[in-house]
Design a protein around this motif. Structure first.
Motif, mmCIF file in Angstrom:
data_model
loop_
_atom_site.group_PDB
_atom_site.id
_atom_site.type_symbol
_atom_site.label_atom_id
_atom_site.label_comp_id
_atom_site.label_asym_id
_atom_site.label_seq_id
_atom_site.Cartn_x
_atom_site.Cartn_y
_atom_site.Cartn_z
ATOM 1 N N LYS A 372 -28.726 -50.863 10.382
ATOM 2 C CA LYS A 372 -28.457 -49.845 9.367
ATOM 3 C C LYS A 372 -29.753 -49.272 8.795
ATOM 4 O O LYS A 372 -30.723 -49.998 8.575
ATOM 5 N N VAL A 373 -29.732 -47.974 8.523
ATOM 6 C CA VAL A 373 -30.861 -47.332 7.854
ATOM 7 C C VAL A 373 -30.416 -46.719 6.534
ATOM 8 O O VAL A 373 -31.235 -46.183 5.785
ATOM 9 N N HIS A 374 -29.114 -46.801 6.238
ATOM 10 C CA HIS A 374 -28.541 -46.204 5.034
ATOM 11 C C HIS A 374 -27.460 -47.138 4.510
ATOM 12 O O HIS A 374 -26.701 -47.721 5.297
ATOM 13 N N PRO A 375 -27.366 -47.330 3.182
ATOM 14 C CA PRO A 375 -26.415 -48.308 2.643
ATOM 15 C C PRO A 375 -24.955 -47.960 2.895
ATOM 16 O O PRO A 375 -24.106 -48.852 2.904
ATOM 17 N N ALA A 376 -24.643 -46.661 3.089
ATOM 18 C CA ALA A 376 -23.250 -46.252 3.301
ATOM 19 C C ALA A 376 -23.055 -45.696 4.716
ATOM 20 O O ALA A 376 -22.282 -44.779 4.935
ATOM 21 N N GLU A 377 -23.739 -46.278 5.685
ATOM 22 C CA GLU A 377 -23.737 -45.770 7.058
ATOM 23 C C GLU A 377 -22.428 -46.078 7.793
ATOM 24 O O GLU A 377 -21.904 -47.185 7.707
ATOM 25 N N ARG A 378 -21.943 -45.085 8.521
ATOM 26 C CA ARG A 378 -20.730 -45.256 9.340
ATOM 27 C C ARG A 378 -21.092 -45.188 10.817
ATOM 28 O O ARG A 378 -22.044 -44.501 11.192
ATOM 29 N N PRO A 379 -20.316 -45.861 11.664
ATOM 30 C CA PRO A 379 -20.671 -45.924 13.085
ATOM 31 C C PRO A 379 -20.513 -44.584 13.805
ATOM 32 O O PRO A 379 -19.552 -43.848 13.569
ATOM 33 N N ILE A 380 -21.448 -44.302 14.680
ATOM 34 C CA ILE A 380 -21.415 -43.068 15.478
ATOM 35 C C ILE A 380 -20.126 -42.987 16.270
ATOM 36 O O ILE A 380 -19.507 -41.919 16.374
ATOM 37 N N GLU A 381 -19.696 -44.114 16.830
ATOM 38 C CA GLU A 381 -18.495 -44.120 17.668
ATOM 39 C C GLU A 381 -17.263 -43.652 16.902
ATOM 40 O O GLU A 381 -16.439 -42.894 17.425
ATOM 41 N N MET A 382 -17.129 -44.072 15.640
ATOM 42 C CA MET A 382 -15.987 -43.653 14.846
ATOM 43 C C MET A 382 -16.084 -42.171 14.473
ATOM 44 O O MET A 382 -15.085 -41.435 14.505
ATOM 45 N N ILE A 383 -17.284 -41.732 14.121
ATOM 46 C CA ILE A 383 -17.448 -40.330 13.744
ATOM 47 C C ILE A 383 -17.118 -39.416 14.923
ATOM 48 O O ILE A 383 -16.493 -38.366 14.758
ATOM 49 N N GLU A 384 -17.531 -39.820 16.125
ATOM 50 C CA GLU A 384 -17.156 -39.067 17.331
ATOM 51 C C GLU A 384 -15.641 -38.916 17.421
ATOM 52 O O GLU A 384 -15.114 -37.826 17.683
ATOM 53 N N CYS A 385 -14.944 -40.022 17.217
ATOM 54 C CA CYS A 385 -13.481 -40.016 17.315
ATOM 55 C C CYS A 385 -12.870 -39.066 16.288
ATOM 56 O O CYS A 385 -11.953 -38.294 16.603
ATOM 57 N N ILE A 386 -13.392 -39.088 15.067
ATOM 58 C CA ILE A 386 -12.870 -38.213 14.012
ATOM 59 C C ILE A 386 -13.145 -36.750 14.355
ATOM 60 O O ILE A 386 -12.259 -35.879 14.222
ATOM 61 N N LEU A 387 -14.354 -36.442 14.803
ATOM 62 C CA LEU A 387 -14.707 -35.057 15.112
ATOM 63 C C LEU A 387 -13.805 -34.474 16.195
ATOM 64 O O LEU A 387 -13.296 -33.355 16.062
ATOM 65 N N GLN A 388 -13.589 -35.248 17.270
ATOM 66 C CA GLN A 388 -12.782 -34.694 18.348
ATOM 67 C C GLN A 388 -11.279 -34.796 18.081
ATOM 68 O O GLN A 388 -10.478 -34.205 18.791
ATOM 69 N N THR A 389 -10.918 -35.517 17.020
ATOM 70 C CA THR A 389 -9.525 -35.473 16.571
ATOM 71 C C THR A 389 -9.193 -34.080 16.037
ATOM 72 O O THR A 389 -8.098 -33.556 16.261
ATOM 73 N N PHE A 390 -10.160 -33.454 15.364
ATOM 74 C CA PHE A 390 -9.900 -32.174 14.713
ATOM 75 C C PHE A 390 -10.421 -30.957 15.484
ATOM 76 O O PHE A 390 -10.027 -29.829 15.179
ATOM 77 N N ALA A 391 -11.298 -31.151 16.460
ATOM 78 C CA ALA A 391 -11.826 -29.999 17.205
ATOM 79 C C ALA A 391 -12.129 -30.397 18.641
ATOM 80 O O ALA A 391 -12.579 -31.518 18.908
#
Length: 449
Positions: A372-391
């Motif tokens: 981690k480099v940020h205290p509220a960091e979220r995983p890249i893999e999950m963000i990918e999933c969210i992004l392609q859920t909507f676009a």
């Protein structure tokens, strides 16, 4: 090595540069010697002219000087003692002593390794039996320690020798583990500085340069305001939560880590106005088929939902939820461990979900603390999933990320071929982002190794 115990004059003893630097509790030792006498002799090397070179026992010698003693029992080694032998004597005297400091131990073990390597003609370059030279494994065997221990201690001692700043930083640590964390954190700072120099010199591939330039240092409101109206397909906002993160989350350091004090929060009394101002800008930037993803703290559910609606967006009452396998709580005696984070997803009138039928829950592990480099960091893999859920992933999709923190949303967008842009006030977070950028390339950025 032959030696004998003799009584020698303290005035004839020469104290040269030695591995031992800090004579802790010298007053206590002085009192013990005054009452009981000196039980264990010091060790010296015989020189010409009736002089002696101190090899071991500096703390005992200092105590005897405080007592104004004229003579001292000493184990006298012959004058032909080699430099390696001298260090061996000091090491054998001090290596098992509890009062030898961590940093003195590193220095002494490195000195032994360097001297044996010099006597062997240099480092060993082959693992073949009988190969010339001296290796870290040879030193480890000599001292009865593991190869990893010796390698770590030599590395730390070298770092202290080469950099006054590193010596000062490492002098404060209490364990090898903490020292490694300090060293790794320092190396990240050095790497970030070198990366900036390479960018300025034009030595960075275009794919990396474009990603680095997508992370802008500056105010999120000003940055988002500068974006063309109705040009953003996905606007992912992870604003400060207004919950005093400094007191609700434990700081983690490693050259992990992260320093939670760099995280900027918003006062609870100002939070409603903050969100309203943010959405007044964000709502004008979404395309006619755009989506807003807005992470929030549960206590602000109604306020944020109402604010989204007031700015003309259609929001689902049931939020998206990141479900984590592990939970966290700072008050386990009264509170269950929280294992989820929520986001509202809101749209313009013409927006359609890309992956229709998807659940509103996203089950992903947290980013390992050491990465981690940020205290509220979220995983890249999950963000990918969210992004392609909507676009639908393509280079036509533009993703904007105010408060981009770790920059993981920019990396996730790059993995999907989307165009990202983000803003954050922290140069520290951008430096960490740059390191991640140059360490990989799309579509292979990951939070899980």
């Amino acid at each position: 090595m032959s030696n004998l115990v003799d009584i020698i004059k303290i005035s004839n003893i020469i104290v040269a540069d030695r591995a031992r630097e800090d004579y802790a509790d010298i007053k206590d030792l002085t009192e013990k010697i005054r009452v009981r006498g000196l039980i264990q002799p010091i060790a010296v090397k015989e020189l010409s002219g009736g002089k002696y070179l101190l090899l071991a026992g500096g703390r005992r010698l200092a105590a005897c000087k405080r007592l104004v003693m004229e003579t001292i029992p000493a184990r006298v080694f012959p004058g032909d003692l080699t430099e390696v032998d001298e260090k061996e004597v000091e090491l054998s005297e001090n290596i098992d002593r509890k009062d030898l400091s961590l940093h003195e131990r590193w220095k002494l073990e490195k000195a032994i390794h360097d001297l044996y390597m010099a006597r062997a003609g240099g480092p060993k370059v082959s693992k073949a039996p009988g190969a010339p030279g001296h290796s870290l494994r040879d030193t480890a065997k000599l001292l009865g320690k593991s190869h990893q221990q010796i390698a770590t201690h030599v590395m730390l001692a070298t770092a202290m020798e080469e950099s006054p700043e590193m010596k000062q930083a490492l002098s404060r640590v209490k364990t090898d583990k903490d020292a490694i964390k300090v060293l790794r954190a320092a190396n990240k700072i050095i790497e970030a500085s070198e990366n900036r120099k390479r960018v300025e010199a034009g030595y960075i591939p275009k794919v990396h340069k474009d990603l680095m330039e997508a992370f802008n240092i500056g105010d999120a409101f000003e940055g988002l305001s500068s974006v063309e109206d109705k040009s953003i397909n996905i606007l992912e906002i992870d604003p400060p939560y207004g919950i005093d993160l400094l007191h609700n989350k434990k700081s983690q350091t490693s050259a992990g880590v992260q320093n939670i004090t760099t995280y900027e929060e918003v006062e609870e009394s100002d939070y409603s106005e903050f969100i309203d101002r943010l959405l007044s800008i964000a709502s004008t930037k979404l395309s006619e088929d755009g989506w807003l993803i807005l992470w929030f703290a549960v206590q602000y559910y109604e306020m944020i939902k109402t604010a989204i609606e007031n700015h003309g967006l259609i929001v689902c009452r049931t939020p998206g939820i990141w479900v984590k396998p592990q939970g966290q709580t700072n008050r386990p005696d009264t509170l269950l461990a929280s294992c989820y984070e929520s986001f509202f997803y809101a749209r313009k009138a013409n927006s359609k979900i890309n992956k229709q039928g998807m659940k509103n829950t996203f089950l992903y592990n947290m980013v390992p603390p050491q990465f981690k480099v940020h205290p509220a960091e979220r995983p890249i893999e999950m963000i990918e999933c969210i992004l392609q859920t909507f676009a639908n992933p393509s280079s036509k999709i533009k993703v904007a990320v105010p408060f981009c923190g770790s920059g993981n949303t920019l990396l996730a967008a790059a993995n999907l071929g989307m165009i990202g842009i983000g803003w954050d006030n922290s140069q520290q977070y951008k430096d960490a982002f740059v390191q991640r950028v140059v360490a990989g390339k799309p579509p292979n950025y990951k939070s899980y190794s």
